[in-house]
Scaffold this motif. Structure first.
Motif, short mmCIF file in Angstrom:
data_model
loop_
_atom_site.label_atom_id
_atom_site.label_comp_id
_atom_site.label_asym_id
_atom_site.label_seq_id
_atom_site.Cartn_x
_atom_site.Cartn_y
_atom_site.Cartn_z
N LYS A 133 0.84 -1.19 0.00
CA LYS A 133 0.00 0.00 0.00
C LYS A 133 0.88 1.24 0.00
N THR A 134 0.45 2.26 -0.73
CA THR A 134 1.13 3.54 -0.71
C THR A 134 0.13 4.63 -0.33
N MET A 135 0.64 5.71 0.20
CA MET A 135 -0.23 6.85 0.52
C MET A 135 0.52 8.14 0.26
N SER A 136 -0.25 9.20 0.05
CA SER A 136 0.36 10.50 -0.23
C SER A 136 0.80 11.18 1.06
N ALA A 137 1.84 11.97 0.95
CA ALA A 137 2.27 12.78 2.09
C ALA A 137 1.23 13.88 2.32
N LYS A 138 1.04 14.21 3.58
CA LYS A 138 0.11 15.30 3.90
C LYS A 138 0.72 16.61 3.45
N PRO A 139 -0.11 17.53 2.96
CA PRO A 139 0.41 18.84 2.52
C PRO A 139 1.21 19.51 3.64
N GLY A 140 2.37 20.04 3.29
CA GLY A 140 3.20 20.74 4.26
C GLY A 140 4.08 19.85 5.11
N MET A 141 4.01 18.53 4.92
CA MET A 141 4.83 17.62 5.74
C MET A 141 6.30 17.81 5.41
N LYS A 142 7.12 17.81 6.47
CA LYS A 142 8.57 17.99 6.29
C LYS A 142 9.32 16.85 6.95
N ASP A 143 10.53 16.62 6.47
CA ASP A 143 11.36 15.58 7.07
C ASP A 143 12.13 16.14 8.27
N THR A 144 12.97 15.33 8.87
CA THR A 144 13.68 15.75 10.08
C THR A 144 14.72 16.83 9.82
N ARG A 145 14.99 17.10 8.54
CA ARG A 145 15.90 18.20 8.20
C ARG A 145 15.14 19.49 7.91
N GLY A 146 13.80 19.40 7.97
CA GLY A 146 12.97 20.56 7.67
C GLY A 146 12.67 20.74 6.20
N GLN A 147 12.99 19.72 5.38
CA GLN A 147 12.73 19.81 3.95
C GLN A 147 11.38 19.20 3.62
N ALA A 148 10.69 19.80 2.65
CA ALA A 148 9.36 19.33 2.25
C ALA A 148 9.45 17.91 1.67
N ILE A 149 8.46 17.10 2.01
CA ILE A 149 8.36 15.74 1.46
C ILE A 149 7.43 15.81 0.26
N ASP A 150 7.94 15.45 -0.91
CA ASP A 150 7.17 15.61 -2.14
C ASP A 150 6.92 14.29 -2.86
N HIS A 151 6.91 13.19 -2.12
CA HIS A 151 6.69 11.89 -2.74
C HIS A 151 5.73 11.08 -1.88
N ASP A 152 5.22 9.99 -2.45
CA ASP A 152 4.33 9.10 -1.70
C ASP A 152 5.13 8.22 -0.75
N PHE A 153 4.42 7.66 0.23
CA PHE A 153 5.02 6.72 1.18
C PHE A 153 4.59 5.30 0.84
N THR A 154 5.48 4.36 1.07
CA THR A 154 5.17 2.93 0.95
C THR A 154 5.13 2.35 2.34
N GLU A 155 4.19 1.44 2.57
CA GLU A 155 4.08 0.85 3.92
C GLU A 155 5.38 0.12 4.28
N ARG A 156 5.72 0.17 5.55
CA ARG A 156 6.97 -0.41 6.03
C ARG A 156 6.85 -1.93 6.04
N THR A 157 7.57 -2.57 5.14
CA THR A 157 7.53 -4.03 5.01
C THR A 157 8.90 -4.53 4.60
N THR A 158 9.35 -5.59 5.24
CA THR A 158 10.64 -6.20 4.92
C THR A 158 10.43 -7.59 4.36
N PHE A 159 11.08 -7.87 3.24
CA PHE A 159 11.04 -9.19 2.62
C PHE A 159 12.42 -9.83 2.73
#
Length: 196
Positions: A133-159
């Motif tokens: 499953k993937t989902m979009s980043a919420k508008p205005g979301m930033k990473d721990t460096r304060g930079q805007a996140i401009d891509h979708d997220f993939t659910e955390r899964t390890t194979f």
């Protein structure tokens, strides 16, 4: 580790809900993929097929570089990288970050530390092949460096993928409630149990 306090706050925003369609499961064939990846800040073309020629491969999908759980997860894999190698396995992280972002993340001494590659799944085609499953980043979301996140997220899964290309184990934070930091230790335990 200076970003971990802020990371913990962002981590809760990146928790993905349980999915109706489960990720690929043990016994299924792992979809082959090639992707632009980075190791210690240098981009290269990663091939799952090529990596499997050397032994089992741990492919771990994570929401985004430089975010809470993803930072601690990368650090955990970096700390265990030598143990994976001793067990004959390699590691690759996969997210929808750009290769420019991953060049920084892969070299960052606090996280990947140049110990394993991270691949760019821009557009999410690899994630889809693994039925994640993937989902979009919420508008205005930033990473721990304060930079805007401009891509979708993939659910955390390890194979954990055996050398013959079949999935030996699927570890899902959404379904199994595995903490990000525990993906590395659980995957290592599984790798050590594989027949060589």
């Amino acid at each position: 580790m200076k970003h971990l306090v802020l990371s913990a706050l962002i981590c809760s925003a990146l928790t993905l809900p349980a999915v109706a369609v489960a990720a690929l499961q043990p016994g299924q064939s792992a979809p082959e993929f090639t992707a632009e990846a980075s190791l210690a800040g240098k981009a290269f073309d990663f091939s799952l097929k090529g990596a499997l020629k050397k032994g089992p491969v741990v492919v771990y999908f994570y929401p985004s570089a430089y975010t809470g759980g993803c930072n601690v997860q990368a650090r955990a894999f970096a700390e265990e990288a030598d143990q994976f190698a001793a067990a004959g396995a390699s590691i690759v992280g996969v997210s929808q970050n750009s290769i420019a972002e991953l060049n920084e993340f892969s070299a960052d001494p606090e996280y990947c530390a140049g110990k394993f590659p991270v691949a760019s799944d821009a557009g999410g085609k690899i994630s889809q092949a693994y039925e994640l499953k993937t989902m979009s980043a919420k508008p205005g979301m930033k990473d721990t460096r304060g930079q805007a996140i401009d891509h979708d997220f993939t659910e955390r899964t390890t194979f954990v993928i055996a050398a013959d290309g079949t999935i030996a184990a699927t570890l899902s934070s959404a379904d199994d409630k595995i903490a990000p930091v525990d993906h590395a230790s659980k995957a290592l335990e599984i790798v050590r149990g594989l027949k060589r």
